[in-house]
Design a protein around this motif. Structure first.
Motif, PDB file in Angstrom:
ATOM      1  N   ARG A 145     -10.913  -6.294  -0.005  1.00 53.71           N
ATOM      2  CA  ARG A 145     -10.366  -6.273   1.354  1.00 53.71           C
ATOM      3  C   ARG A 145     -10.256  -7.707   1.906  1.00 53.71           C
ATOM      4  O   ARG A 145      -9.233  -8.090   2.475  1.00 53.71           O
ATOM      5  CB  ARG A 145     -11.267  -5.428   2.267  1.00 53.71           C
ATOM      6  CG  ARG A 145     -10.610  -5.126   3.581  1.00 53.71           C
ATOM      7  CD  ARG A 145     -11.477  -4.266   4.494  1.00 53.71           C
ATOM      8  NE  ARG A 145     -10.641  -3.585   5.472  1.00 53.71           N
ATOM      9  CZ  ARG A 145     -10.051  -4.183   6.493  1.00 53.71           C
ATOM     10  NH1 ARG A 145     -10.211  -5.473   6.699  1.00 53.71           N
ATOM     11  NH2 ARG A 145      -9.277  -3.504   7.325  1.00 53.71           N
ATOM     12  N   PRO A 183      -5.618   7.503   1.953  1.00 53.81           N
ATOM     13  CA  PRO A 183      -6.226   6.323   2.603  1.00 53.81           C
ATOM     14  C   PRO A 183      -7.742   6.243   2.429  1.00 53.81           C
ATOM     15  O   PRO A 183      -8.309   5.167   2.565  1.00 53.81           O
ATOM     16  CB  PRO A 183      -5.896   6.510   4.089  1.00 53.81           C
ATOM     17  CG  PRO A 183      -4.953   7.651   4.174  1.00 53.81           C
ATOM     18  CD  PRO A 183      -5.066   8.447   2.922  1.00 53.81           C
ATOM     19  N   TYR A 197      -6.607   1.146   8.601  1.00 53.49           N
ATOM     20  CA  TYR A 197      -6.515  -0.010   7.689  1.00 53.49           C
ATOM     21  C   TYR A 197      -6.759  -1.305   8.460  1.00 53.49           C
ATOM     22  O   TYR A 197      -7.370  -2.229   7.954  1.00 53.49           O
ATOM     23  CB  TYR A 197      -5.138  -0.063   7.004  1.00 53.49           C
ATOM     24  CG  TYR A 197      -4.952   0.954   5.902  1.00 53.49           C
ATOM     25  CD1 TYR A 197      -5.958   1.218   4.986  1.00 53.49           C
ATOM     26  CD2 TYR A 197      -3.743   1.630   5.757  1.00 53.49           C
ATOM     27  CE1 TYR A 197      -5.778   2.146   3.969  1.00 53.49           C
ATOM     28  CE2 TYR A 197      -3.549   2.560   4.740  1.00 53.49           C
ATOM     29  CZ  TYR A 197      -4.569   2.810   3.851  1.00 53.49           C
ATOM     30  OH  TYR A 197      -4.391   3.714   2.844  1.00 53.49           O
ATOM     31  N   LEU A 246       0.874  -1.172   0.000  1.00 52.63           N
ATOM     32  CA  LEU A 246       0.000   0.000   0.000  1.00 52.63           C
ATOM     33  C   LEU A 246       0.910   1.220   0.000  1.00 52.63           C
ATOM     34  O   LEU A 246       1.497   1.554   1.024  1.00 52.63           O
ATOM     35  CB  LEU A 246      -0.891   0.004   1.256  1.00 52.63           C
ATOM     36  CG  LEU A 246      -2.231  -0.743   1.209  1.00 52.63           C
ATOM     37  CD1 LEU A 246      -2.093  -2.146   0.675  1.00 52.63           C
ATOM     38  CD2 LEU A 246      -2.886  -0.747   2.581  1.00 52.63           C
TER      39      LEU A 246
END
Ligand code: GDP
Ligand code: CA
Length: 319
Positions: A216, A202, A262, A197
């Protein structure tokens, strides 16, 4: 080595330049954000995919970080002479050619993934560029209107025309619920040795990619280590207005809070800037391996150092 990178526009592209430099033999697949996409003048525009394609393909305006080098604006003048809107979104002549080709192919029935592959045949970015989805997802921003009314507007209108001035009360990736991961995305994650990432936004870059059902989950389940690099240094975004998008979803703009947002289920490793050394224990306490290194992408070689540090951290956390 097979590396999957989730990326927005300018931040993601700069990081990819460094990564490609650091590991030229690696097979890099980029899952690009398409929630910035918008239709203007009847043309489908994919700003983040194009920024990646132009940056890695050597066609970017390096000063700006987006748009084409050697750009001219004849068509924009012509549109303005007709008084047609929008005039706030900068569309150069060279760039417009990309959108015309894309729109023509989409109209002929090709999915965005195939259109992107066709455009990349010209630019040869040296990575496989996959849209996060072939479906339409467009981020909208909820702002206050008259009295206690609220209204939603397209992300580009808020970001580009209004400079993110009206406070964002909510950020909604419209269409994400119904979207499917783009062609090849889940397969690439499944086959990856490493997922990165980069320092991308974000919320409206990585967040919207993660909002596509299945992506995800695939990242949580993959055996490959998932390592991120903070886009926030010293409590502020390096460039852009990422703090405003974080505020809208109630996440403080700090290097550690972005990692926690995250989540430890997703992230195995997190890199923060040396100025944010105090964040390291907080992130580690959450179960995410964390290191501090300089995170400013001032040159390809400094960015390559960041990429190598991410690879090193990945090797450390490898299960
Ligand atoms: P966008 O789609 O063009 O907004 O680009 P991205 O979402 O890929 O990246 C935007 C993010 O990159 C912003 O939040 C910036 O803070 C971050 N960023 C830009 N330059 C740097 C840098 O040199 N270092 C770090 N750590 N982050 C950066
Ligand atoms: Ca973007």
């Amino acid at each position: 080595m097979r590396i999957v990178v989730l990326a927005g526009g300018v931040g993601g592209s700069r990081f990819l330049l460094g990564l490609r430099h650091a590991v030229p033999q690696a097979e890099i697949t980029v899952v690009g954000n398409t929630a910035d996409d918008i239709t203007l003048f009847g043309l489908r525009i994919c700003p983040d995919l194009d920024t990646i394609m132009y940056t890695l393909g050597g066609g970017i305006d390096e000063q700006q970080g987006w748009g084409r080098a050697g750009e001219t604006f004849t068509l924009r003048e012509e549109f303005a002479a007709y008084g047609v809107e929008p005039q706030w979104f900068s569309l150069g002549d060279r760039d417009l050619a990309t959108h015309v080709v894309r729109t023509q192919m989409l109209g002929a029935g090709f999915p965005l993934s195939q259109v992107t592959e066709a455009l990349c045949a010209r630019w040869q970015p040296g990575v496989r560029l996959l849209p996060m989805t072939d479906d339409r997802v467009e981020t909208h921003i909820v702002i206050a209107s008259d009295g206690d009314q609220r209204r939603a507007l397209h992300f580009q209108e808020w970001w580009v025309r209004l400079h993110a001035e009206p406070e964002a009360l909510d950020i909604v990736p419209v269409g994400a619920d119904e979207a499917k991961p783009g062609a090849g995305v889940l397969e690439a994650i499944d086959a990856a040795d490493l997922v990165l990432l980069p320092p991308s936004n974000p919320v409206v870059s990585i967040g919207t990619i993660l909002a596509v059902p299945g992506i995800r989950e695939a990242l949580v389940e993959t055996m490959a280590p998932v390592v991120g690099l903070s886009p926030i240094i010293g409590g502020a975004p390096v460039r852009g207005m990422a703090d405003k998008t974080l505020a809208a979803i109630g996440v403080p703009a700090t290097a550690d809070e972005v990692a926690l947002y995250y989540g430890a289920d997703l992230l195995d490793g997190w890199l923060v800037d040396t100025r944010d050394a105090a964040s390291v224990p907080t992130v580690e306490a959450a179960g995410i391996r964390c290191r501090e290194i300089p995170l400013l992408m001032t040159s390809v070689s400094s960015t390559a150092e960041m990429a190598l540090a991410a690879l090193g951290l990945a090797a450390e956390v490898e299960r």
